[in-house]
Design an enzyme around this catalytic site. Structure first.
Site, PDB file in Angstrom:
ATOM      1  N   GLU A  60       0.822  -1.219   0.000  1.00 34.31           N
ATOM      2  CA  GLU A  60       0.000   0.000   0.000  1.00 34.31           C
ATOM      3  C   GLU A  60       0.853   1.265   0.000  1.00 34.31           C
ATOM      4  O   GLU A  60       0.659   2.171   0.813  1.00 34.31           O
ATOM      5  CB  GLU A  60      -0.964  -0.006   1.192  1.00 34.31           C
ATOM      6  CG  GLU A  60      -2.042  -1.065   1.047  1.00 34.31           C
ATOM      7  CD  GLU A  60      -3.193  -0.925   2.034  1.00 34.31           C
ATOM      8  OE1 GLU A  60      -2.999  -0.267   3.068  1.00 34.31           O
ATOM      9  OE2 GLU A  60      -4.268  -1.483   1.768  1.00 34.31           O
TER      10      GLU A  60
ATOM     11  N   GLU B 222      -5.792  -8.224  -1.050  1.00 36.13           N
ATOM     12  CA  GLU B 222      -6.480  -8.008   0.225  1.00 36.13           C
ATOM     13  C   GLU B 222      -7.923  -7.624  -0.072  1.00 36.13           C
ATOM     14  O   GLU B 222      -8.177  -6.809  -0.964  1.00 36.13           O
ATOM     15  CB  GLU B 222      -5.862  -6.855   1.041  1.00 36.13           C
ATOM     16  CG  GLU B 222      -4.560  -7.187   1.707  1.00 36.13           C
ATOM     17  CD  GLU B 222      -4.022  -6.038   2.557  1.00 36.13           C
ATOM     18  OE1 GLU B 222      -4.820  -5.247   3.101  1.00 36.13           O
ATOM     19  OE2 GLU B 222      -2.789  -5.939   2.671  1.00 36.13           O
TER      20      GLU B 222
HETATM   21  P1  P53 Z   1      -7.153  -2.507   9.293  1.00 40.11           P
HETATM   22  C1  P53 Z   1      -6.296   1.972   4.999  1.00 40.11           C
HETATM   23  C2  P53 Z   1      -7.252   1.726   4.018  1.00 40.11           C
HETATM   24  C3  P53 Z   1      -7.356   0.476   3.454  1.00 40.11           C
HETATM   25  C4  P53 Z   1      -6.509  -0.532   3.871  1.00 40.11           C
HETATM   26  O1  P53 Z   1      -6.934  -2.567   7.719  1.00 40.11           O
HETATM   27  C5  P53 Z   1      -5.540  -0.293   4.836  1.00 40.11           C
HETATM   28  C6  P53 Z   1      -5.425   0.970   5.399  1.00 40.11           C
HETATM   29  C7  P53 Z   1      -4.375   1.274   6.407  1.00 40.11           C
HETATM   30  O2  P53 Z   1      -4.608   0.683   7.617  1.00 40.11           O
HETATM   31  O3  P53 Z   1      -4.634  -1.215   5.240  1.00 40.11           O
HETATM   32  C8  P53 Z   1      -4.577  -2.518   4.722  1.00 40.11           C
HETATM   33  O4  P53 Z   1      -6.246  -3.547   9.886  1.00 40.11           O
HETATM   34  C9  P53 Z   1      -3.240  -3.082   5.109  1.00 40.11           C
HETATM   35  C10 P53 Z   1      -3.304  -4.146   6.163  1.00 40.11           C
HETATM   36  C11 P53 Z   1      -4.476  -3.873   7.067  1.00 40.11           C
HETATM   37  C12 P53 Z   1      -5.744  -4.012   6.246  1.00 40.11           C
HETATM   38  O5  P53 Z   1      -5.721  -3.149   5.147  1.00 40.11           O
HETATM   39  O6  P53 Z   1      -6.787  -1.149   9.670  1.00 40.11           O
HETATM   40  O7  P53 Z   1      -2.474  -3.534   4.015  1.00 40.11           O
HETATM   41  O8  P53 Z   1      -2.074  -4.212   6.827  1.00 40.11           O
HETATM   42  O9  P53 Z   1      -4.531  -4.689   8.188  1.00 40.11           O
HETATM   43  C13 P53 Z   1      -7.020  -3.768   7.037  1.00 40.11           C
HETATM   44  O10 P53 Z   1      -8.584  -2.850   9.534  1.00 40.11           O
END
Ligand code: P53
Length: 484
Positions: free
Chosen positions: A175, A382
């Site tokens: 990211e 993801e």
């Molecule tokens: P969490 C922001 C927007 C979309 C995805 O997020 C993001 C973020 C930054 O946190 O992060 C990604 O755990 C990231 C993972 C993360 C996952 O999305 O905040 O690549 O490390 O855990 C979900 O709910």
């Protein structure tokens, strides 16, 4: 029709969010090890080193370090074809700038990848997933210093050589574009290792400079990877949060274009090897002298990625601000952190408990936009649903909301393949097992098919159990996405 026979179904995690064992096997501290726990709506803090009495959830994660055999076995039971994880940089280079790697750290990932292959699971590996060595942040201010490019390249080369034959799919920086949405301290520290504060007027300049340095590091790594093994597939990893125009007002439409430029120029550089014209213009207009030599521009050209990896959780929506003279305002949408600028609620969409707008069709939209723009293979690395789960007295978790989120998104991917003809090679949902949330540092924001008995108050024994979604996903993989 539908998903290809060799489609990479699986799940994704990141070392700092689930391994724990933060000082085991010679591991050094990473930036994630100085991040405190936040909560829904409360951002995490970065401390000056590890301070006694503070709560650092990443120190223990969900103890994958000691549970990896059990966890990979559960992934195999679901029929995973792929498992995406990251290599904690500080297990390999504890301070970041050593000349030689730490053998014990390298050995750990040999064991993890061997365990995957035992079940026919293909590892998909991110090199830098919010885990830059704290030593590099302290000593060099992270990617602000060009010497850190060499540190990353050494780390990447070490991994490519060591895991050649075990890992084929790689990603350089997770990211990388989150910092572009708004140069706030949290993202700059997490993605670039820059120890800054929100009120620093130099943030925007530093964000561009360090991001450029990361992109150079990424391009160098791509070139080295292909020299080591031409079959390696090295991708980028972009947080894709499509920005919709609030209305058909041309001003809103142009605002959308500006917001896209802020977020996605990283992908243009990764995939096309050139700084897009709109960004050069922006730097000129804002008198930003970004250090980027002709030689470095050539490296960017030669080190373009083989595929686009991206995360997809939500879409966002933007509306023009009538005082604006130029259409390139910042666009961010992180309601869990109470960060909001020039974004507006989309009246057509519902949100998760953390304020993330649920939009399965947005995934089909994203796959189209990205494929039209680059014509490269794509991997959704993801996609998942963070929720408060309730464990029943008999140990079951009825997470039909997660099943409904994931099935609608998988349907959207299927439609993008069947109707739009996009080239999608894999799907690693986030995260097959409950882990520490990146943005809020919580345990209670759960994503997994596998429940981990541990919570925000550090209660629990880390035991694993299956949620309803476990067998559902198993069936999805069994039917190659035909029965959702
Ligand atoms: P969490 C922001 C927007 C979309 C995805 O997020 C993001 C973020 C930054 O946190 O992060 C990604 O755990 C990231 C993972 C993360 C996952 O999305 O905040 O690549 O490390 O855990 C979900 O709910």
């Amino acid at each position: 029709m539908g998903f290809s026979k060799d489609f990479l179904w699986g799940g994704a995690c990141a070392a700092h969010q689930f391994e724990g064992g933060w000082q085991e096997g010679g591991k050094g501290p990473s930036i994630a090890d100085v991040m405190t726990a936040g909560s829904n709506g409360v951002a995490r803090r970065i401390t000056d080193g590890v301070i006694e009495g503070e709560d650092y959830p990443n120190h223990v994660g969900v103890d994958f370090y000691h549970h990896y055999k059990e966890d990979i076995k559960l992934f195999a039971e679901m029929g995973f074809k792929a498992f995406r994880t990251s290599i904690a940089w500080t297990r390999i280079f504890p301070q970041g700038d050593e000349e030689t790697p730490n053998e014990e750290g390298l050995k750990f990932y040999d064991d993890v990848f061997d365990e995957c292959h035992k079940y026919g699971i293909e590892p998909v590996v991110t090199l830098s997933h919010f885990e830059i060595p704290y030593g590099l942040a302290k000593k060099y201010n992270g990617f602000m210093d060009k010497r850190v490019i060499d540190c990353f390249v050494r780390f990447a080369k070490t991994c490519f050589e060591r895991y050649n034959g075990k890992v084929k799919y790689w990603m350089t920086f997770n990211e990388i574009n989150n910092q572009g949405a708004a140069p706030i301290a949290h993202h700059m520290i997490q993605e670039g290792g820059i120890l800054t504060t929100d009120d620093n007027p130099d943030n925007e300049y530093m964000m561009y400079q360090s991001a450029i340095n990361e992109l150079i590091a990424s391009a160098k790594a791509v070139k080295i990877a292909h020299a080591i093994n031409p079959d390696f597939m090295v991708g980028c990893m972009i947080a894709y949060v499509p920005v919709y125009s609030y209305s058909c007002n041309p001003r809103d439409m142009m605002q959308m274009v500006g917001a896209d430029h802020k977020r996605y120029w990283f992908m243009d550089v990764h995939a096309r090897g050139e700084i897009p014209a709109y960004l050069e213009k922006y730097w000129q207009r804002h008198h930003m002298a970004i250090a980027l030599s002709d030689e470095e521009r050539q490296i960017l050209k030669e080190g373009t990625v083989d595929y686009i990896g991206f995360s997809y959780y939500m879409s966002s929506c933007t509306k023009s601000m009538d005082d604006g003279k130029e259409f390139n305002f910042y666009e961010v949408n992180l309601p869990a952190l109470d960060i909001k600028a020039n974004t507006t609620d989309n009246p057509y969409l519902k949100k998760s408990d953390w304020g993330w707008a649920i939009d399965p069709l947005g995934l089909r939209y994203s796959l189209n936009v990205i494929y039209d723009r680059y014509h490269l293979p794509m991997m959704v690395v993801e996609n998942g649903f963070g929720a408060y789960d309730k464990k029943e007295a008999d140990g079951s978790v009825h997470d039909n909301y997660r099943i409904s989120y994931l099935s609608s998104h998988i349907q959207a991917m299927k439609d993008a393949i069947d109707y739009d003809g996009v080239d999608l090679i894999g799907y690693t949902m986030w995260a097959p097992i409950d882990i520490v949330s990146a943005s809020t540092g919580e345990y209670d924001k759960r994503y997994g098919f596998i429940y981990v008995n541990y919570n925000n108050n550090h209660e629990g024994d880390f035991s694993r159990s299956k949620k309803d979604s476990f067998n559902w996903y198993k069936h999805v993989i069994e039917t190659n996405g035909e029965e959702l």
